[in-house]
Design a protein around this motif. Structure first.
Motif, short mmCIF file in Angstrom:
data_model
loop_
_atom_site.label_atom_id
_atom_site.label_comp_id
_atom_site.label_asym_id
_atom_site.label_seq_id
_atom_site.Cartn_x
_atom_site.Cartn_y
_atom_site.Cartn_z
N GLN A 167 1.90 -4.15 -3.77
CA GLN A 167 0.79 -5.09 -3.65
C GLN A 167 -0.57 -4.41 -3.66
N GLY A 168 -0.58 -3.11 -3.93
CA GLY A 168 -1.85 -2.39 -3.90
C GLY A 168 -1.86 -1.24 -4.87
N GLY A 169 -2.40 -1.51 -6.08
CA GLY A 169 -2.54 -0.45 -7.06
C GLY A 169 -3.97 0.07 -7.08
N SER A 170 -4.87 -0.74 -7.63
CA SER A 170 -6.27 -0.33 -7.71
C SER A 170 -6.93 -0.26 -6.34
N ASP A 171 -6.51 -1.11 -5.40
CA ASP A 171 -7.10 -1.14 -4.06
C ASP A 171 -6.35 -0.18 -3.15
N ALA A 172 -6.52 1.12 -3.40
CA ALA A 172 -5.75 2.12 -2.68
C ALA A 172 -6.08 2.16 -1.19
N ALA A 173 -7.28 1.79 -0.82
CA ALA A 173 -7.67 1.84 0.59
C ALA A 173 -6.94 0.80 1.42
N ALA A 174 -6.29 -0.17 0.77
CA ALA A 174 -5.58 -1.24 1.50
C ALA A 174 -4.09 -0.95 1.61
N LEU A 175 -3.67 0.27 1.35
CA LEU A 175 -2.23 0.56 1.39
C LEU A 175 -1.65 0.26 2.77
N THR A 176 -0.35 -0.06 2.79
CA THR A 176 0.29 -0.50 4.04
C THR A 176 1.42 0.42 4.50
N THR A 177 1.84 1.36 3.68
CA THR A 177 2.86 2.31 4.15
C THR A 177 2.34 3.02 5.39
N ARG A 178 3.18 3.10 6.44
CA ARG A 178 2.73 3.66 7.71
C ARG A 178 3.48 4.96 8.02
N ALA A 179 2.76 5.84 8.70
CA ALA A 179 3.34 7.06 9.23
C ALA A 179 3.01 7.09 10.72
N ALA A 180 4.01 6.77 11.54
CA ALA A 180 3.80 6.67 13.00
C ALA A 180 4.22 7.98 13.67
N ARG A 181 3.36 8.48 14.54
CA ARG A 181 3.68 9.73 15.24
C ARG A 181 4.77 9.48 16.27
N ASP A 182 5.77 10.36 16.25
CA ASP A 182 6.87 10.27 17.21
C ASP A 182 7.24 11.70 17.62
N SER B 265 7.10 14.68 15.05
CA SER B 265 7.36 14.16 13.71
C SER B 265 6.47 12.96 13.42
N TYR B 266 6.41 12.60 12.14
CA TYR B 266 5.88 11.32 11.69
C TYR B 266 7.04 10.54 11.08
N VAL B 267 7.07 9.24 11.33
CA VAL B 267 8.11 8.38 10.79
C VAL B 267 7.48 7.47 9.73
N LEU B 268 7.97 7.58 8.51
CA LEU B 268 7.41 6.85 7.37
C LEU B 268 8.17 5.55 7.11
N ASP B 269 7.41 4.46 6.97
CA ASP B 269 7.99 3.16 6.62
C ASP B 269 7.08 2.47 5.62
N GLY B 270 7.69 1.96 4.55
CA GLY B 270 6.92 1.25 3.53
C GLY B 270 7.51 1.48 2.16
N THR B 271 6.80 1.00 1.14
CA THR B 271 7.29 1.12 -0.23
C THR B 271 6.15 1.57 -1.13
N LYS B 272 6.44 2.57 -1.94
CA LYS B 272 5.51 3.01 -2.97
C LYS B 272 6.02 2.53 -4.32
N ALA B 273 5.11 2.36 -5.27
CA ALA B 273 5.47 1.77 -6.56
C ALA B 273 4.93 2.60 -7.72
N TRP B 274 5.59 2.46 -8.87
CA TRP B 274 5.18 3.11 -10.11
C TRP B 274 5.13 4.63 -9.97
N ILE B 275 6.13 5.18 -9.31
CA ILE B 275 6.12 6.62 -9.03
C ILE B 275 6.82 7.37 -10.16
N THR B 276 6.03 8.16 -10.88
CA THR B 276 6.58 9.04 -11.91
C THR B 276 7.37 10.16 -11.24
N HIS B 277 8.50 10.49 -11.79
CA HIS B 277 9.43 11.53 -11.29
C HIS B 277 10.20 11.08 -10.05
N ALA B 278 10.19 9.79 -9.75
CA ALA B 278 10.80 9.32 -8.50
C ALA B 278 12.24 9.80 -8.33
#
Length: 378
Positions: free
Chosen positions: A129-144, A147-160
């Motif tokens: 839901q956020g390509g050009s509007d990179a500042a609005a990204l929603t993937t989170r990295a919560a400190r634990d 460690s950091y715990v990553l949750d979310g989805t990235k899109a259009w990733i080359t070499h995925a």
């Protein structure tokens, strides 16, 4: 004949090496790999062993210490034989940028391994839901803890499905650009799952897909530089990445022009080669002018970067003009071949499909116009 700008004898040797490798390893395989949608991982390893995957980075870090002006000409050569490979190198160069430019001394120790080419990188910024509007990204990295715990989805990733490491941009703080950090993640890892590859129009040998992060843990030391500077890293990295895409576009356009010229000289109608007809001759002249102008604009921006001068607007201009030119030149190449250009027996059909994505990646061309206009009115 393409005129090369060669600042040193070393650069001349490097471009000769790139040409030899492109002719021997890339050109004979491109059509087959693209038809089968197969990623050329082993070819990239070969290029890495030849030193072509770390060209613009310092020798002390495992790179080749080449100016961007030379690196982009190498990319152009490779793209003129096989765009997928050149784009892969451009993406890998982009993926190495965060640690190379903002990394701590400890993080920078990873660079020789990353730049050697045995470990391929990916750049995880865009989201569904956020390509050009990179500042609005929603993937989170919560400190634990540590460690950091990553949750979310990235899109259009080359070499995925092929990368060995990701630079992931995620929210570690509040809303807005200041809440974003960049994290280094090695893969495969629990909680990091590439999804089904997208069915793309072109560049089928370079699959893209979404990546799901579901409770994926990375160490706290994986934050590149420091927390909260991720948006700055992302934007400065894209300035360099846009030059890479511009060079890829120039190479693709040159390939289309060369093929169209060769065809127009051989194809006869009404008793003479079709290149002799003014309608087609003028079309070829316009195509050649577009390629030369795109190359000049791209290398001019590279020289600003090499001189340490501001180049963000010039990179946007180069990406905008070169990719639009590639779309126009490949379209005209199909037209020159007529019906033959519409079938896969000739490569201009593939060039035409591949050119389109260059107007979209590393910021759409509408975003490039926004960047340029903001610089003009700042």
């Amino acid at each position: 004949m393409t005129e090369r700008i060669l600042p040193t004898d070393e650069a001349r040797d490097l471009l000769d090496l790139a040409t030899a490798l492109a002719d021997a390893e890339l050109a004979p395989r491109a059509a087959d790999f693209e038809a089968r949608a197969e990623f050329p991982r082993e070819i990239l390893r070969t290029l890495g062993r030849s030193g072509l995957l770390g060209l613009p980075y310092p020798e002390a870090d495992g790179g080749a210490g080449q100016p961007y002006e030379v690196y982009l000409q190498v990319l152009e050569i490779l793209a003129s034989r096989w765009l997928t490979v050149a784009e892969a190198i451009s993406v890998h160069t982009l993926a190495c940028y965060p640690i190379a430019t903002y990394g701590t001394p400890e993080q920078r120790k990873l660079l020789p391994d990353l730049l050697a080419g045995d470990r391929l990188g990916a750049y995880c910024l865009s989201e569904p839901q956020g390509g050009s509007d990179a500042a609005a990204l929603t993937t989170r990295a919560a400190r634990d803890g540590d460690s950091y715990v990553l949750d979310g989805t990235k899109a259009w990733i080359t070499h995925a499905h092929h990368a060995d490491f990701y630079h992931v941009f995620a929210r570690t703080g509040g809303p807005g650009s200041e809440g974003i950090s960049c994290l280094f993640a090695e893969v495969p890892a629990a909680g990091i799952t590439p999804q089904k590859p997208e069915k793309t129009m072109g560049l089928r040998g370079s699959p893209v897909s979404q990546i799901a992060f579901d409770g994926a843990r990375v160490p706290a030391s994986a934050v590149v530089g420091e927390a909260g500077i991720g948006f700055r890293i992302a934007m400065t990295a894209l300035d360099s990445g846009r030059l890479g895409i511009a060079a890829c576009a120039v190479g693709l356009a040159q390939a289309a022009l060369d093929y169209a010229v060769g065809y127009a000289k051989e194809r006869t109608q009404f008793g003479k080669p079709i290149a002799a007809f003014q309608g087609l001759g003028f079309l070829l002249a316009d195509m050649a002018t577009q390629v030369s102008a795109a190359r000049a604009l791209t290398l001019a921006a590279a020289r600003l970067r090499d001189a340490g001068r501001p180049y963000s607007a010039e990179a946007a201009k180069a990406k905008l003009f070169a990719t639009d030119a590639a779309m126009k030149v490949t379209t005209d190449a199909v037209q020159i071949l007529g019906g033959a250009g519409y079938v896969a027996d000739h490569p201009v059909e593939r060039y035409f499909r591949e050119a389109k994505v260059l107007q979209i990646v590393e910021g759409t061309n509408q975003i490039q116009r926004l960047v340029i206009s903001r610089h003009l009115t700042r």
